[in-house]
Design an enzyme around this catalytic site. Sequence first.
Site, mmCIF file in Angstrom:
data_model
loop_
_atom_site.group_PDB
_atom_site.id
_atom_site.type_symbol
_atom_site.label_atom_id
_atom_site.label_comp_id
_atom_site.label_asym_id
_atom_site.label_seq_id
_atom_site.Cartn_x
_atom_site.Cartn_y
_atom_site.Cartn_z
ATOM 1 N N ASP A 209 -10.629 2.212 -3.112
ATOM 2 C CA ASP A 209 -11.105 1.971 -1.749
ATOM 3 C C ASP A 209 -12.627 2.007 -1.698
ATOM 4 O OD1 ASP A 209 -8.605 1.626 -0.715
ATOM 5 O OD2 ASP A 209 -8.449 3.602 0.199
ATOM 6 N N ASP B 274 0.836 -1.204 0.000
ATOM 7 C CA ASP B 274 0.000 0.000 0.000
ATOM 8 C C ASP B 274 0.878 1.264 0.000
ATOM 9 O OD1 ASP B 274 -2.283 1.523 0.051
ATOM 10 O OD2 ASP B 274 -3.082 0.671 1.904
#
Length: 750
Positions: free
Chosen positions: A567, A505
């Site tokens: 997301d 990430d």
Amino acid sequence: MFSTSRLFRVSLITGLVAYVNGDITASGTNFSLSGADVSYRFHVDPRSGDLVSDHFGGPVDDFTPQVYISNQGWSTGLDNVGTPGLTNVRREFPDVGRSDFRLPAIHISHADGDTVSAFTYQSHEIVQGKPALAGLPATYGNEGEVQTLIVKLYDNYSDVSAALSYSVFPKYNAIARSFQISNNGTNNISIERAASFSTDLPNLDLKMLELQGDWSHEANRVIRNVDFGETGFRSTEGYSSHVHNPFFALHSPTTTETSGEAWGFNLVYTGSFAATAERFSHGLVRVLLGLNPLHASIPVGPGQTFQSPEAVAVYSSEGIGGMSRSFHDLYRNHLSRSNHTFETRPVLLNSWEGLGADINETSLENLASETAELGIKLFVMDDGWFGTAPYARTNDTAGLGDWTPNPARFPNGLGPYVNTVDSYAVANTTNDLSFGIWVEPEMVNPNSTLYHEHPDWVMHAGNHVRTLTRTQLVLNLGLPEVQDYLIKAISDIINSANISYIKWDNNRGIHEMSSPAADYAYTLGMYRVMDNLTGSYPEILWEGCASGGGRFDAGILHYYPQSWTSDNTDASDRLTIQMGTSLAYPPSSMACHVSKVPNGLTNRNISIEYRAHVALMCGSFGFELNPSELSAEERAAIPSIIATHDKINPIVISGSFYRIAWPGDSNWPAVQFVSEDKSTAVLFAFQQQAVIKPAPPPVRMQGLNGTARYRVESQGFNGTLSGNTLMNGGLNLQWTLADYQSMLIWLYKV
Ligand SMILES: *[C@@H]1O[C@H](CO)[C@@H](O)[C@H](O)[C@H]1NC(C)=O
Ligand SMILES: *[C@@H]1O[C@H](CO)[C@@H](O)[C@H](O)[C@H]1NC(C)=O
Ligand SMILES: *[C@@H]1O[C@H](CO)[C@@H](O)[C@H](O)[C@H]1NC(C)=O
Ligand SMILES: *[C@@H]1O[C@H](CO)[C@@H](O)[C@H](O)[C@H]1NC(C)=O
Ligand SMILES: *[C@@H]1O[C@H](CO)[C@@H](O)[C@H](O)[C@H]1NC(C)=O
Ligand SMILES: *[C@@H]1O[C@H](CO)[C@@H](O)[C@H](O)[C@H]1NC(C)=O
Ligand SMILES: *[C@@H]1O[C@H](CO)[C@@H](O)[C@H](O)[C@H]1NC(C)=O
Ligand SMILES: *[C@@H]1O[C@H](CO)[C@@H](O)[C@H](O)[C@H]1NC(C)=O
Ligand SMILES: *[C@@H]1O[C@H](CO)[C@@H](O)[C@H](O)[C@H]1NC(C)=O
Ligand SMILES: *[C@@H]1O[C@H](CO)[C@@H](O)[C@H](O)[C@H]1NC(C)=O
Ligand SMILES: *[C@@H]1O[C@H](CO)[C@@H](O)[C@H](O)[C@H]1NC(C)=O
Ligand SMILES: *[C@@H]1O[C@H](CO)[C@@H](O)[C@H](O)[C@H]1NC(C)=O
């Protein structure tokens, strides 16, 4: 579809058919690159020594004289040898000077302060295959798959040389270009602008299509006119970003998804970038795609060479859809280096939505055992597992940078705990559960041991404030010691436990850079780390992520076969995001999960079938929820969703993708995959809103074998229909009067 007239086929003794390239030719200094349905041509102007663009489009067989644009006015540009004004010429590698008033592809600042260049042709060579780019991701291929033309230029006034590299992948109608600038003089120079791809198109009526967005709102298709002046966009965030993707298409106003001309451009790079189409007064359109000049000023010392990133351009005469499939096939076969690229991916469950950062061995083992009971094969531990007091990662104010398991949560390290997870048998399979882990290696919290020991490792500008986002700073991956630290830290984690998947990430942009060139150095440093780790651990399934789709780009795809798409897991929003992302990137490279309802972001309530159908059109499918929050019906649906995944994943991974109707254009969006041999197809069809008296348009399929018959099982219809019927007539689907309905329909050639 390839027009066989342009593709020379040769039958090998084995009976296999191979494509042979006679794909690059140089007649004197007239250069032709050809693919199945593309010609790319340019030549050296004997008077100026400049490279002149002739053609980028469908097949042509000749060089034709170009239109003469009068050199009147301010742009005669005649020097002592009578070189014509270059502003009126279609140029292939525009520099600054010689009366070209348009934006340059290369802009160099010299030690004496001037920024003029005069690159002229020196020599060229044609090589089989494709040389690698030092330190940068790029497309690759062997002799027989790709051929490369290298054109060398020299600026006699400043002793700087340029080597332009053009590679043609004939099967995919794709041209990859990059260049090197070498400093052959005795003074430092600085690269102020570098457009990896540059060409001048004729005076055509063009639209520019790009992907615009933001966090949780990525990849929205926007289309605008290529008008006079500059039409374009850029990222200044240090990364490719959510805001714009380093991809755009130019297309004719009449081009559709299935017909008409489209030119696609994509930068194979993860740093800041700029994309521009500049229409000048005469109407010629200059195309530029490369580094963002705000993040350039890259020093090149005497004897040193600058390597530009690569840009890929594809041409399609079969509309936007044809362009996308060229990118998908090129990227799966010649960009993504992972040997997972053509493998089906395991269904996973990520711990984040279920547990957040409040985790320990016991709570994770419980969730892992539930995961296995649901028949899910891969359990992923997200944030919260690392850092040591006082910097333990129990919330987002501490711990990033300290990549060792939190001893309070994992007293025996990760090894024994992962062995426990690995021992759970996955329901109704012969597999045991696999384990995956989340990391965010490029970041550091000021509250960390790493930061206290190495405050100078953080990207910063002198004494300027190091501004925070999410209470974190960015490590300067341009520094070799930072690269070495990350390689060791991540290797140590991998060596400590049986890890089969890593989610990498990256949750903020770069604010204060130590110099404009720091972004390029960072990006190359990041690639060195990724290259090392994926090279050392190729069996691990690596997934890119940057607050969702903040780095969904071709650079990352070279190393990691998949990236987290957004997301935002609201299935309706996701349909738009995934559709937009598919313009340039294969659905097989997207990671998509089912999350709980009502959705945490949008509060929408959508059935588990629809949520699953949307996520199943991606290569990597999973669940991002706490199973204890599932209703009885949702839980009951999981075995059949997993069975559908196992059936559908192979065609998503290696089939051809067709967008039938866009969610922005139609209340009944649909997409379709077709197997390589056209024997199997699957249609995903959706209804967004209930409509009174609905007459949905027929779903006209694409890419089937017209004369073959397909068995279709849908809505009580069980029979065969010809490919032509399905493509030209279409399926009429009956929707119930409700929002967010979905169907999955299989077609099998009989
Ligand atoms: C290159 O193309 C031009 C036309 O633009 C032609 O006049 C010339 O003869 C060609 N040169 C060679 C060597 O093929
Ligand atoms: C530039 O210099 C090279 C050798 O240094 C020479 O071969 C070439 O002719 C020169 N080009 C021009 C345009 O003066
Ligand atoms: C310029 O430098 C590059 C890189 O060192 C070298 O490959 C090239 O031959 C040099 N060119 C000339 C004309 O000296
Ligand atoms: C080039 O730049 C480097 C780094 O800033 C410096 O050390 C060097 O002295 C410069 N060289 C010349 C010839 O100016
Ligand atoms: C693990 O976490 C759970 C949930 O927060 C908590 O109830 C339990 O006491 C913790 N166990 C240990 C050993 O810390
Ligand atoms: C956040 O984490 C830090 C470091 O582990 C800890 O000191 C602090 O108490 C935590 N804050 C909250 C609100 O839990
Ligand atoms: C460091 O951690 C302390 C304790 O949780 C917190 O109050 C402080 O805001 C954190 N500092 C930063 C820069 O995040
Ligand atoms: C990765 O880096 C380590 C440490 O420098 C080195 O030992 C290893 O060979 C490298 N692996 C690859 C694949 O480059
Ligand atoms: C991937 O390739 C490496 C060698 O490069 C091999 O060791 C590994 O087993 C392969 N993994 C898979 C999943 O094919
Ligand atoms: C396992 O198989 C049984 C029998 O077919 C079925 O009832 C059950 O739902 C399956 N469970 C899972 C998790 O797939
Ligand atoms: C299309 O299907 C027909 C009938 O099955 C078959 O004869 C033909 O070879 C197929 N064409 C292609 C291109 O697969
Ligand atoms: C459809 O027909 C085929 C062949 O007759 C049969 O095998 C299949 O079970 C049928 N499917 C349904 C859903 O009735």
